[in-house]
Enzyme design. Structure first.
Site, PDB file in Angstrom:
ATOM      1  N   GLN A 124      40.990  71.493-123.900  1.00 25.93           N
ATOM      2  CA  GLN A 124      41.468  70.731-122.754  1.00 25.93           C
ATOM      3  C   GLN A 124      42.950  71.020-122.500  1.00 25.93           C
ATOM      4  O   GLN A 124      43.719  71.210-123.449  1.00 25.93           O
ATOM      5  CB  GLN A 124      41.220  69.240-122.994  1.00 25.93           C
ATOM      6  CG  GLN A 124      39.720  68.969-123.005  1.00 25.93           C
ATOM      7  CD  GLN A 124      39.357  67.575-123.434  1.00 25.93           C
ATOM      8  OE1 GLN A 124      40.195  66.813-123.885  1.00 25.93           O
ATOM      9  NE2 GLN A 124      38.083  67.245-123.293  1.00 25.93           N
ATOM     10  N   SER A 182      33.629  75.800-125.114  1.00 22.45           N
ATOM     11  CA  SER A 182      33.307  74.387-125.072  1.00 22.45           C
ATOM     12  C   SER A 182      34.394  73.625-124.329  1.00 22.45           C
ATOM     13  O   SER A 182      35.497  74.119-124.133  1.00 22.45           O
ATOM     14  CB  SER A 182      33.122  73.841-126.481  1.00 22.45           C
ATOM     15  OG  SER A 182      34.366  73.594-127.039  1.00 22.45           O
ATOM     16  N   LYS A 183      34.039  72.422-123.919  1.00 17.81           N
ATOM     17  CA  LYS A 183      34.999  71.610-123.171  1.00 17.81           C
ATOM     18  C   LYS A 183      35.806  70.743-124.112  1.00 17.81           C
ATOM     19  O   LYS A 183      36.650  69.987-123.695  1.00 17.81           O
ATOM     20  CB  LYS A 183      34.256  70.727-122.163  1.00 17.81           C
ATOM     21  CG  LYS A 183      33.612  71.552-121.063  1.00 17.81           C
ATOM     22  CD  LYS A 183      33.031  70.686-119.985  1.00 17.81           C
ATOM     23  CE  LYS A 183      32.466  71.589-118.887  1.00 17.81           C
ATOM     24  NZ  LYS A 183      31.744  70.839-117.879  1.00 17.81           N
ATOM     25  N   ARG A 184      35.490  70.847-125.376  1.00 18.08           N
ATOM     26  CA  ARG A 184      36.198  70.049-126.371  1.00 18.08           C
ATOM     27  C   ARG A 184      36.718  70.941-127.474  1.00 18.08           C
ATOM     28  O   ARG A 184      36.222  72.033-127.695  1.00 18.08           O
ATOM     29  CB  ARG A 184      35.249  69.015-126.969  1.00 18.08           C
ATOM     30  CG  ARG A 184      34.837  68.032-125.949  1.00 18.08           C
ATOM     31  CD  ARG A 184      34.531  66.656-126.446  1.00 18.08           C
ATOM     32  NE  ARG A 184      34.498  65.796-125.283  1.00 18.08           N
ATOM     33  CZ  ARG A 184      33.655  65.915-124.269  1.00 18.08           C
ATOM     34  NH1 ARG A 184      32.761  66.859-124.272  1.00 18.08           N
ATOM     35  NH2 ARG A 184      33.691  65.105-123.234  1.00 18.08           N
ATOM     36  N   HIS A 209      39.758  71.168-118.389  1.00 20.25           N
ATOM     37  CA  HIS A 209      39.710  72.115-119.501  1.00 20.25           C
ATOM     38  C   HIS A 209      40.135  73.494-119.020  1.00 20.25           C
ATOM     39  O   HIS A 209      40.324  73.714-117.824  1.00 20.25           O
ATOM     40  CB  HIS A 209      38.339  72.108-120.177  1.00 20.25           C
ATOM     41  CG  HIS A 209      37.223  72.454-119.253  1.00 20.25           C
ATOM     42  ND1 HIS A 209      36.726  73.716-119.140  1.00 20.25           N
ATOM     43  CD2 HIS A 209      36.555  71.691-118.381  1.00 20.25           C
ATOM     44  CE1 HIS A 209      35.782  73.726-118.232  1.00 20.25           C
ATOM     45  NE2 HIS A 209      35.657  72.509-117.748  1.00 20.25           N
TER      46      HIS A 209
END
Ligand code: GLU
Length: 508
Positions: free
Chosen positions: A272, A258-260, A21
């Site tokens: 990402q 966030s990672k998403r 990410h």
């Protein structure tokens, strides 16, 4: 040259537990910039000792993301190097040797408590109102007790004997000193029952053996650093310099990014790296953006080259306070880099995106004579590479694939369907007679006719734009005709006219 600026060995040490990410990429970028600035080396090390969280395709994703941004590693997977292997699961024996050394020197011990026993201990502690944690009981096992456990065949882990008194101070280059009471470190596990080390042991052994001079990593690791420092002391090794990078905040500036992918106020925020690649952001733009998150190239200058960033980058100037990722700037930067690019270069970069968007083989696109004509037409207003497909789709469709269901796209300004159809009929002759068939000749003929009819360009030109593409927004009109060629242009003008005549009938 100050000691700080001596050739640095830095590393990026991701765990292959998910897709790379943007926050991870920024960590890698800063470690890479620092190695390049000091003429040192950048190492890629894969920290895969947690086999339960291993994700199969994440290593490929990781290497692809780093290479996409241009962060080539001097040592690591595929590159090799003198202090490998660079994948921790292949270094098992090395860790076991060092763990044995700690046991022999009295800095570590085997612990035989099962997971259930540990759970029960934590429950008891909670019930008493104590902070849950390991109570160090196996630190004091007698040789007879150990022999008995071993004879029973009980599985064991190895724990670190943390100092029981005093304090440990860690120095972070950009944050200053961080001090903890040693007692708060409760003999963490360093070797698991599967014979693999935990992160803490592996990171210390590897950073030492790999000659890492500067550890750049996310600030979430700060709380682990005192333990690492204790391990360095137990091994009697010098610790590297620590630089904990600020977290990147979410566009709202509230939580950690966030990672998403996330949708905030109707806007989609990617997270990402592969999503940024797929969306058609240029590595130049992402490089520029990330370089300025936590560090600042120059208050006055927004655009700079990689070489300029390398030249100026200094870890001492990293700002430890968290900052939000300026997404809006990314779009702008991307447009700037796209406009500045030589059309041939842009064309080459567009091919994979067009291939996907238009479902045409890359090799066919590379030879298509329309492409060099189309790219300059869309370059000016292109924000991402992925957007190109819908902007040029009309040129690759056959005449009967053009969709005229939106009659609005065919109407001239202030003209109704019948009048717009007449405009197309008039223009048809101009197109048929333009000699040679160039944008200039076409434009002159169209302008002269517009004046003669006492119309405005918006009334006379728009029906053609719609007839050629079926869309309201399209590239410059006369260039588009040249891309299609005279015959195809005439067919589309006829089809557009027919669609308008039909619409005119339906409304009367
Ligand atoms: N493996 C850790 C991670 O996934 C690396 C932490 C460090 O750089 O020491 O982020």
């Amino acid at each position: 040259m100050s000691e700080l600026h001596a050739p640095a060995r830095t590393r990026f040490a991701p765990s292959p537990t998910g897709y790379l990410h943007l926050g991870g990429l920024r960590t890698a970028l800063f470690a890479w910039l620092w190695a390049r600035h000091t003429n040192g080396q950048f190492i890629l090390r894969i920290e895969d000792t947690d086999q339960n969280r291993y994700q199969e395709d994440s290593l490929d994703d990781l290497m692809r993301g780093l290479r996409w941004l241009g962060l080539e590693w001097d040592e690591g997977p595929e590159a090799g190097g003198p202090v490998g292997p660079y994948i921790q699961s292949r270094r098992r024996e090395i860790y076991q040797r060092y763990v044995q050394q700690l046991i022999d020197d009295g800095y570590a011990y085997r612990s035989y408590m099962s997971a259930e026993e540990l759970d029960a201990l934590r429950e008891e502690q909670r019930a008493r109102g104590d902070a849950p944690g390991y109570d160090r009981r196996d630190r004091y096992l007698t040789p007879e007790q150990i022999a008995a456990y071993e004879a029973e065949g009980r599985p064991s882990v190895v724990r670190f004997s943390a100092p029981l008194e005093g304090k440990t101070t860690v120095h972070d280059l950009i944050r200053g000193d961080i001090t903890v009471e040693n007692e708060s470190v409760r003999d963490p596990v360093i070797l698991k029952s599967d014979g693999l080390p935990t992160y803490h042991l592996a990171v210390v052994v590897d950073d030492h053996l790999m000659g890492v001079t500067d550890v750049l990593r996310g600030e979430e690791w700060i709380s682990s650093t005192p333990l690492h420092q204790m391990l360095y002391a137990a091994f009697d090794w010098d610790a590297p310099r620590f630089i904990h990078l600020p977290v990147i905040l979410d566009p709202s500036g509230q939580g950690k990014m966030s990672k998403r992918k996330k949708v905030v106020d109707g806007h989609e925020y990617l997270a990402q790296v592969h999503e940024f690649i797929d969306a058609g952001y240029l590595p130049e733009a992402v490089f520029n953006l990330l370089t300025n998150v936590g560090w600042n190239f120059d208050a006055e200058r927004e655009i700079f080259t990689r070489e300029e960033a390398i030249e100026r980058f200094d870890v001492a100037d990293i700002n430890p306070s968290p900052g939000a990722l300026p997404y809006a700037k990314l779009e702008w930067l991307n447009g700037v880099y796209i406009r500045d690019m030589a059309p041939a270069e842009l064309q080459a970069r567009l091919i994979p995106y067009l291939s996907r968007g238009l479902d045409i083989a890359e090799s066919d696109l590379a030879q298509d004579p329309r492409l060099p004509l189309l790219v300059p037409l869309i370059q000016e207003r292109l924000k991402t590479l992925a957007e190109a497909a819908e902007k040029v789709e009309w040129a690759f469709q056959s005449a009967d694939e053009i969709d005229y269901s939106n009659t609005k796209a065919l109407l001239g300004k202030k003209l109704d369907a019948a009048q717009s159809a007449d405009v197309l009929a008039t223009g048809y002759d101009l197109i048929e007679n333009a000699e040679p068939f160039t944008a200039d000749v076409l434009e002159q003929a169209f302008r002269a006719k517009t004046d003669e009819l006492g119309l405005k360009a918006g009334s006379f030109f728009s029906p053609f734009r719609g007839a050629l593409t079926g869309k309201m927004v399209a590239p410059p009109l006369f260039d588009s005709m040249v891309v299609l060629g005279r015959d195809e242009t005439l067919i589309r003008v006829r089809n557009g006219e027919a669609a308008l005549r039909k619409a005119a009938l339906e409304t009367t």
